[in-house]
Design a protein around this motif. Structure first.
Motif, PDB file in Angstrom:
ATOM      1  N   LYS A 100       0.852  -1.188   0.000  1.00 39.94           N
ATOM      2  CA  LYS A 100       0.000   0.000   0.000  1.00 39.94           C
ATOM      3  C   LYS A 100       0.886   1.235   0.000  1.00 39.94           C
ATOM      4  CE  LYS A 100      -3.740  -2.175   2.646  1.00 39.94           C
ATOM      5  NZ  LYS A 100      -4.555  -2.097   3.897  1.00 39.94           N
ATOM      6  N   THR A 101       0.618   2.135  -0.934  1.00 41.27           N
ATOM      7  CA  THR A 101       1.381   3.386  -0.982  1.00 41.27           C
ATOM      8  C   THR A 101       0.425   4.574  -0.917  1.00 41.27           C
ATOM      9  OG1 THR A 101       1.367   3.491  -3.416  1.00 41.27           O
ATOM     10  CG2 THR A 101       3.208   2.338  -2.379  1.00 41.27           C
ATOM     11  N   ASN A 102       0.834   5.573  -0.156  1.00 37.82           N
ATOM     12  CA  ASN A 102       0.133   6.857  -0.102  1.00 37.82           C
ATOM     13  C   ASN A 102       1.149   7.949  -0.377  1.00 37.82           C
ATOM     14  OD1 ASN A 102      -2.810   6.520   0.891  1.00 37.82           O
ATOM     15  ND2 ASN A 102      -1.643   5.170   2.240  1.00 37.82           N
ATOM     16  N   GLN A 103       0.878   8.736  -1.396  1.00 40.83           N
ATOM     17  CA  GLN A 103       1.771   9.839  -1.738  1.00 40.83           C
ATOM     18  C   GLN A 103       1.138  11.163  -1.323  1.00 40.83           C
ATOM     19  OE1 GLN A 103       2.345   9.124  -6.007  1.00 40.83           O
ATOM     20  NE2 GLN A 103       4.410   8.445  -5.560  1.00 40.83           N
ATOM     21  N   PHE A 104       1.959  12.018  -0.715  1.00 42.98           N
ATOM     22  CA  PHE A 104       1.549  13.363  -0.328  1.00 42.98           C
ATOM     23  C   PHE A 104       2.536  14.316  -0.982  1.00 42.98           C
ATOM     24  CE2 PHE A 104       0.585  10.313   3.042  1.00 42.98           C
ATOM     25  CZ  PHE A 104      -0.786  10.457   3.148  1.00 42.98           C
ATOM     26  N   LEU A 105       2.076  14.980  -2.032  1.00 36.24           N
ATOM     27  CA  LEU A 105       2.969  15.728  -2.914  1.00 36.24           C
ATOM     28  C   LEU A 105       2.549  17.186  -3.022  1.00 36.24           C
ATOM     29  CD1 LEU A 105       2.952  13.047  -5.752  1.00 36.24           C
ATOM     30  CD2 LEU A 105       4.756  13.333  -4.043  1.00 36.24           C
ATOM     31  N   GLY A 106       3.530  18.061  -3.040  1.00 34.63           N
ATOM     32  CA  GLY A 106       3.287  19.472  -3.319  1.00 34.63           C
ATOM     33  C   GLY A 106       4.019  19.860  -4.591  1.00 34.63           C
ATOM     34  N   ASP A 107       3.373  20.620  -5.453  1.00 33.13           N
ATOM     35  CA  ASP A 107       4.019  20.964  -6.718  1.00 33.13           C
ATOM     36  C   ASP A 107       3.619  22.353  -7.196  1.00 33.13           C
ATOM     37  OD1 ASP A 107       1.574  20.536  -8.640  1.00 33.13           O
ATOM     38  OD2 ASP A 107       1.683  18.703  -7.456  1.00 33.13           O
ATOM     39  N   PHE A 108       4.395  22.854  -8.145  1.00 33.96           N
ATOM     40  CA  PHE A 108       4.148  24.146  -8.778  1.00 33.96           C
ATOM     41  C   PHE A 108       3.562  23.892 -10.160  1.00 33.96           C
ATOM     42  CE2 PHE A 108       5.545  27.836 -11.310  1.00 33.96           C
ATOM     43  CZ  PHE A 108       4.949  28.845 -10.565  1.00 33.96           C
ATOM     44  N   VAL A 109       2.466  24.577 -10.480  1.00 34.56           N
ATOM     45  CA  VAL A 109       1.722  24.340 -11.725  1.00 34.56           C
ATOM     46  C   VAL A 109       1.843  25.540 -12.658  1.00 34.56           C
ATOM     47  CG1 VAL A 109      -0.521  23.711 -12.702  1.00 34.56           C
ATOM     48  CG2 VAL A 109       0.058  23.008 -10.378  1.00 34.56           C
ATOM     49  N   ILE A 110       2.074  25.272 -13.917  1.00 34.92           N
ATOM     50  CA  ILE A 110       2.082  26.305 -14.959  1.00 34.92           C
ATOM     51  C   ILE A 110       1.023  25.956 -15.996  1.00 34.92           C
ATOM     52  CG2 ILE A 110       3.373  27.254 -16.914  1.00 34.92           C
ATOM     53  CD1 ILE A 110       4.207  28.504 -14.386  1.00 34.92           C
ATOM     54  N   HIS A 111       0.105  26.889 -16.263  1.00 36.12           N
ATOM     55  CA  HIS A 111      -0.903  26.712 -17.309  1.00 36.12           C
ATOM     56  C   HIS A 111      -0.424  27.398 -18.590  1.00 36.12           C
ATOM     57  CE1 HIS A 111      -3.137  26.407 -13.484  1.00 36.12           C
ATOM     58  NE2 HIS A 111      -3.851  25.502 -14.124  1.00 36.12           N
ATOM     59  N   PHE A 112      -0.839  26.871 -19.720  1.00 40.05           N
ATOM     60  CA  PHE A 112      -0.392  27.413 -21.003  1.00 40.05           C
ATOM     61  C   PHE A 112      -1.455  28.282 -21.678  1.00 40.05           C
ATOM     62  CE2 PHE A 112       2.008  23.451 -20.342  1.00 40.05           C
ATOM     63  CZ  PHE A 112       3.283  23.989 -20.294  1.00 40.05           C
ATOM     64  N   LYS A 113      -2.611  28.424 -21.015  1.00 38.71           N
ATOM     65  CA  LYS A 113      -3.646  29.344 -21.480  1.00 38.71           C
ATOM     66  C   LYS A 113      -4.229  30.061 -20.273  1.00 38.71           C
ATOM     67  CE  LYS A 113      -5.087  27.251 -25.846  1.00 38.71           C
ATOM     68  NZ  LYS A 113      -6.253  26.846 -26.684  1.00 38.71           N
ATOM     69  N   ASN A 114      -4.860  31.228 -20.517  1.00 32.70           N
ATOM     70  CA  ASN A 114      -5.381  32.008 -19.396  1.00 32.70           C
ATOM     71  C   ASN A 114      -6.644  31.367 -18.814  1.00 32.70           C
ATOM     72  OD1 ASN A 114      -7.612  32.779 -21.027  1.00 32.70           O
ATOM     73  ND2 ASN A 114      -6.436  34.486 -21.877  1.00 32.70           N
ATOM     74  N   ARG A 115      -7.122  31.955 -17.716  1.00 29.33           N
ATOM     75  CA  ARG A 115      -8.235  31.357 -16.978  1.00 29.33           C
ATOM     76  C   ARG A 115      -9.549  31.379 -17.754  1.00 29.33           C
ATOM     77  NH1 ARG A 115      -7.779  33.343 -10.675  1.00 29.33           N
ATOM     78  NH2 ARG A 115      -5.507  33.151 -10.457  1.00 29.33           N
ATOM     79  N   GLU A 116      -9.680  32.297 -18.693  1.00 26.29           N
ATOM     80  CA  GLU A 116     -10.917  32.396 -19.458  1.00 26.29           C
ATOM     81  C   GLU A 116     -11.044  31.292 -20.502  1.00 26.29           C
ATOM     82  OE1 GLU A 116      -8.976  35.112 -18.740  1.00 26.29           O
ATOM     83  OE2 GLU A 116     -10.397  35.601 -17.116  1.00 26.29           O
ATOM     84  N   SER A 117      -9.954  30.620 -20.804  1.00 23.57           N
ATOM     85  CA  SER A 117      -9.971  29.550 -21.801  1.00 23.57           C
ATOM     86  C   SER A 117     -10.653  28.310 -21.220  1.00 23.57           C
ATOM     87  CB  SER A 117      -8.552  29.181 -22.231  1.00 23.57           C
ATOM     88  OG  SER A 117      -7.886  30.291 -22.794  1.00 23.57           O
ATOM     89  N   ARG A 118     -11.519  27.697 -21.998  1.00 22.11           N
ATOM     90  CA  ARG A 118     -12.194  26.489 -21.543  1.00 22.11           C
ATOM     91  C   ARG A 118     -11.234  25.292 -21.542  1.00 22.11           C
ATOM     92  NH1 ARG A 118     -18.282  25.646 -23.526  1.00 22.11           N
ATOM     93  NH2 ARG A 118     -18.202  24.518 -21.547  1.00 22.11           N
ATOM     94  N   PHE A 119     -10.279  25.321 -22.462  1.00 19.86           N
ATOM     95  CA  PHE A 119      -9.323  24.227 -22.622  1.00 19.86           C
ATOM     96  C   PHE A 119      -7.959  24.721 -22.147  1.00 19.86           C
ATOM     97  CE2 PHE A 119      -6.358  21.666 -25.151  1.00 19.86           C
ATOM     98  CZ  PHE A 119      -6.860  20.398 -24.945  1.00 19.86           C
ATOM     99  N   ARG A 120      -7.450  24.191 -21.006  1.00 19.25           N
ATOM    100  CA  ARG A 120      -6.211  24.704 -20.410  1.00 19.25           C
ATOM    101  C   ARG A 120      -5.190  23.573 -20.190  1.00 19.25           C
ATOM    102  NH1 ARG A 120      -6.563  28.317 -15.286  1.00 19.25           N
ATOM    103  NH2 ARG A 120      -4.739  29.281 -16.223  1.00 19.25           N
ATOM    104  N   PRO A 121      -4.236  23.415 -21.100  1.00 22.25           N
ATOM    105  CA  PRO A 121      -3.148  22.466 -20.838  1.00 22.25           C
ATOM    106  C   PRO A 121      -2.255  23.006 -19.714  1.00 22.25           C
ATOM    107  CG  PRO A 121      -3.303  23.054 -23.171  1.00 22.25           C
ATOM    108  CD  PRO A 121      -4.131  24.041 -22.421  1.00 22.25           C
TER     109      PRO A 121
END
Length: 212
Positions: A100-121
């Protein structure tokens, strides 16, 4: 019990977040998917390498959006899989325990489109810990350092709801084994050479996102 408490803490953060945090945006995504586990390169005089089987994984992520394109993310990921090995003499694989494994991870996220975009990679990277426990004998839970790298896509269905698909790689450091002694023929001196052992976890997940 610890996992239940953390899940409750994530929900409390989302629903009871101060207005200043809510203005930037909080996203909570319960997810489920499939996890591919890489073999652990550990062997004994009797057994060959341990192989952690693939299996179902699930968890929750909570993202705090900092700016238009960036954010910080917390991920809890759970997996339970059979672990098999083989005798050095050969024969069929033996099921030695369930891991059994439990991961507790913190990370930094970068989006490639602004918040108004419906599709955000997006892409992310970070670190955290993995707890590992085997259902065999009196084995104790072990905590190890882990990294995380991944990416995915978010699709907005409305202002407060969306869907999210994600792939991530999170190698967990297990230990370092002694591989021998290496000597420098020019400068002199000898030292022990070690090989680091990792449990490599690849997973592909999907979930419904709630925005606040």
């Amino acid at each position: 019990m610890k996992s239940t408490f953390l899940f409750a803490a994530v929900l409390w953060t989302a629903f009871a977040a101060p207005p200043a945090f809510a203005q930037n945006g909080i996203e909570v995504t319960p997810f489920v998917g499939g996890q591919i586990n890489g073999g652990v390169n550990l062997a004994t005089p009797l057994y060959t390498n341990l192989n952690v089987q693939n299996g179902l994984n699930y968890g929750v992520s909570a993202t705090y959006l900092l700016r238009e394109y960036s954010g910080v993310d917390f991920i809890w990921n759970h997996n339970q899989a059979n672990t098999v090995t083989q005798l050095v003499s050969g024969g069929t694989q033996l099921n030695v325990f369930t891991l059994k494994t439990n991961q507790f991870l913190g990370d930094f996220v970068i989006h490639f489109k602004n918040r108004e975009s419906r599709f955000r990679p997006y892409a992310f990277m970070g670190a955290g810990i993995t707890t590992l426990s085997a259902d065999r004998g009196r084995s104790n839970t072990t905590t190890r350092f882990a990294w995380v790298f991944g990416g995915g896509v978010k699709y907005s269905l409305s202002q407060h709801f969306g869907v999210r698909a994600q792939a991530k790689w999170s190698p967990t450091y297990i230990n370092t084994t002694t591989a021998g002694v290496w000597c420098d023929p020019y400068w002199g001196g000898c030292w022990t050479k070690g090989d680091s052992v990792f449990l490599n976890e690849f997973d592909f997940t999907g979930g419904v996102t709630f925005r606040f």
